[in-house]
Design an enzyme around this catalytic site. Structure first.
Site, mmCIF file in Angstrom:
data_model
loop_
_atom_site.group_PDB
_atom_site.id
_atom_site.type_symbol
_atom_site.label_atom_id
_atom_site.label_comp_id
_atom_site.label_asym_id
_atom_site.label_seq_id
_atom_site.Cartn_x
_atom_site.Cartn_y
_atom_site.Cartn_z
ATOM 1 N N HIS A 209 -1.593 -11.792 11.302
ATOM 2 C CA HIS A 209 -1.872 -13.140 11.084
ATOM 3 C C HIS A 209 -2.859 -13.389 12.170
ATOM 4 O O HIS A 209 -3.018 -13.194 13.308
ATOM 5 C CB HIS A 209 -0.564 -14.113 11.336
ATOM 6 C CG HIS A 209 -0.593 -15.311 10.758
ATOM 7 N ND1 HIS A 209 -0.994 -16.389 11.559
ATOM 8 C CD2 HIS A 209 -0.276 -15.799 9.521
ATOM 9 C CE1 HIS A 209 -0.994 -17.309 10.564
ATOM 10 N NE2 HIS A 209 -0.562 -17.027 9.500
ATOM 11 N N ASP B 277 4.590 -13.195 3.983
ATOM 12 C CA ASP B 277 4.666 -12.703 2.708
ATOM 13 C C ASP B 277 5.106 -11.315 2.320
ATOM 14 O O ASP B 277 5.063 -10.870 1.478
ATOM 15 C CB ASP B 277 2.910 -12.617 2.458
ATOM 16 C CG ASP B 277 2.388 -13.998 2.317
ATOM 17 O OD1 ASP B 277 2.866 -14.868 1.467
ATOM 18 O OD2 ASP B 277 1.264 -14.089 2.742
#
Ligand code: CMC
Length: 436
Positions: A312, A370
């Site tokens: 991320h 996710d």
């Protein structure tokens, strides 16, 4: 915003030294206010990908990427996910405070009364190919809302912005369910006002005129949590797209459609779909026994394979949403008697190996939201191709809140980045016969 000091920038090309104010937020890193840099020095800053640039000030969402902390309006995501439902979180994100009981029922009523879409919308939808990707359909449908609700298009009118916000939050589940029903060739199901926001979405997805959908509380709660975890995430790519788009004064529906288009990409909202596809591929290669081989491919500099659902831009620690999602994954699989789901086992195996591997440790790559959300959605019965549309549904409240915040900011200006030009300097057009 206070100003705790100044940064002094010196130049070795004869440009005079400048002092730039440092601004302090309520939490998080200080920022250097460079708005006067160009007028004072004739120089821009260079930051492709916004690695060190705060594009706005905001009061909505705060992320501490090193700690792995996510706050909506100051409240930790862990508390919101457990103690609130999605519409309470929408109220919080949109208006700044959690609703009290009276506000909650008024807000629920407002949203519920706007869930139907204009009947003509279905004829617009019927123009798409049946096999179109749901995100292609959603980009079109959301943009088309501006053709159906011309009375709430003026982005400079606070009342119109508010009614557009409610319309968007209310109608997104209807549009996503319609996009789904269209691909499977089933009749569209109208919303049912006696159901909760998420229960109603599941009804529109899974009921048919021949058979009601029996709402399963564990699954409704799981999907509601997915919505909460995706509701906002400060200035990510799609939110920045919405802000930039709306900064031109365009209407909210068009700006949110731009956000939907941006979210579609596999590095952003498309990652949940890509993650499940990846798990399926590893499964087809031989499952758990092939994890090592797959990780070697991911680490190979010459390969483009990435471990989807990992890494991320902001979190350099475990994404707090991924922890909650893993918990929800357990609950849903248990409720459905799928404790031994091979994809979940594979995901846990991959996570364990990756978290111990130097490549991932050194780069601070951890599971993001996710990584587990696809498994939950698949177990609920949502097809993989619809995952990103579910993300768009949930993120709509964040997009509209950020849009409203920007327009209401007295300092707001049209977004207009500058560039470092590296192309040809001025040259003259030659006659056709003289060109190389
Ligand atoms: N698998 C393998 N290597 C990775 C991964 C990954 N998932 N993510 C980053 N890296 C490596 C990358 O190759 C680079 O290595 P090196 O320094 O040797 O060149 C290093 O880590 C830094 O990566 P980056 O691409 O420069 O980092 P970024 O901040 O630009 O990208 C990211 C962040 C999310 C796009 C990226 O981590 C990624 O592509 N992850 C997979 C896709 C994904 O799961 N996206 C969902 C994000 S969460 C949902 C959302 O908020 O939208």
């Amino acid at each position: 915003m206070s100003s705790p000091g100044k940064a002094t920038v010196t130049f070795d090309d004869g440009t005079a030294t400048v002092e730039l104010p440092i601004l302090k937020g309520s939490v998080g890193p200080d920022v250097i206010d460079i708005r006067k840099l160009y007028p004072q020095t004739g120089k821009f800053t260079y930051d492709p990908g916004f690695l060190s640039t705060a594009s706005c000030n905001s009061t909505i969402t705060y992320i501490d990427g090193d700690k792995g902390e996510l706050l909506y309006r100051g409240y930790p995501i862990e508390q919101l996910a457990v103690q609130c439902d999605f519409l309470e979180v929408c109220h919080l994100i949109l208006y700044g405070e959690l609703p009290n009981a009276a506000q909650k029922s008024e807000f629920n009523e407002r949203v519920t009364r706007h869930t139907m879409v204009h009947e003509q919308m279905q004829f617009f939808l019927r123009g798409f190919r049946r096999d179109a990707h749901p995100m292609a359909v959603m980009t079109g449908l959301v943009g088309a809302l501006s053709a159906f609700y011309p009375d709430s298009m003026n982005v400079n009118d606070a009342k119109q912005r508010d009614i557009s916000a409610i319309r968007l939050i209310a109608k997104m589940p209807t549009l996503v369910a319609m996009a789904y029903k269209y691909t499977v060739g089933q009749p569209f199901m109208y919303p049912r006002n006696e159901l909760s926001y998420t229960g109603n979405f599941m009804h529109m997805m899974f009921a048919t005129p021949c058979e009601d959908y029996k709402v399963n509380d564990v699954l409704v709660r799981a999907l509601d949590r997915i919505f909460i975890l995706h509701a906002d995430h400060e200035q990510n790519a799609s939110t920045s797209t919405v802000r930039l788009c709306a900064s031109s004064g365009t209407n909210p529906f068009a700006a949110i459609a731009a956000g939907v288009a941006c979210l579609w990409g596999p590095a952003h909202g498309g990652a949940n779909e890509a993650c499940l596809t990846m798990l399926g591929e590893i499964q087809a290669m031989g499952g758990m026994a092939k994890i090592g081989e797959f990780i070697t491919r991911v680490k190979d500099k010459n390969s483009t394979v990435r471990l989807m659902g990992f890494g991320h831009r902001v979190y350099k620690n475990y994404d707090p949403r991924a922890k909650l999602m893993r918990e929800t994954c357990h609950e849903v699989l248990n409720a459905l008697g799928l404790q031994d789901d091979p994809l979940f086992e594979l995901a846990m195996g991959l996570e364990k190996i990756a978290l111990e591997d130097d490549y991932f440790v050194q780069r601070k790559l951890y599971p993001n939201v996710d990584f587990y959300s696809g498994i939950v959605q698949k177990a609920i019965g949502i097809p993989v191709s619809l995952f990103t549309a579910i993300f768009a549904l949930a993120r709509t409240v964040g997009w509209v809140a950020q849009l409203n915040e920007m327009i209401a900011d007295p300092e707001y200006k049209i977004g207009r980045p500058r560039q470092l030009f590296v192309g040809s300097p001025r040259r003259d057009v030659k006659p056709l016969a003289a060109r190389a």
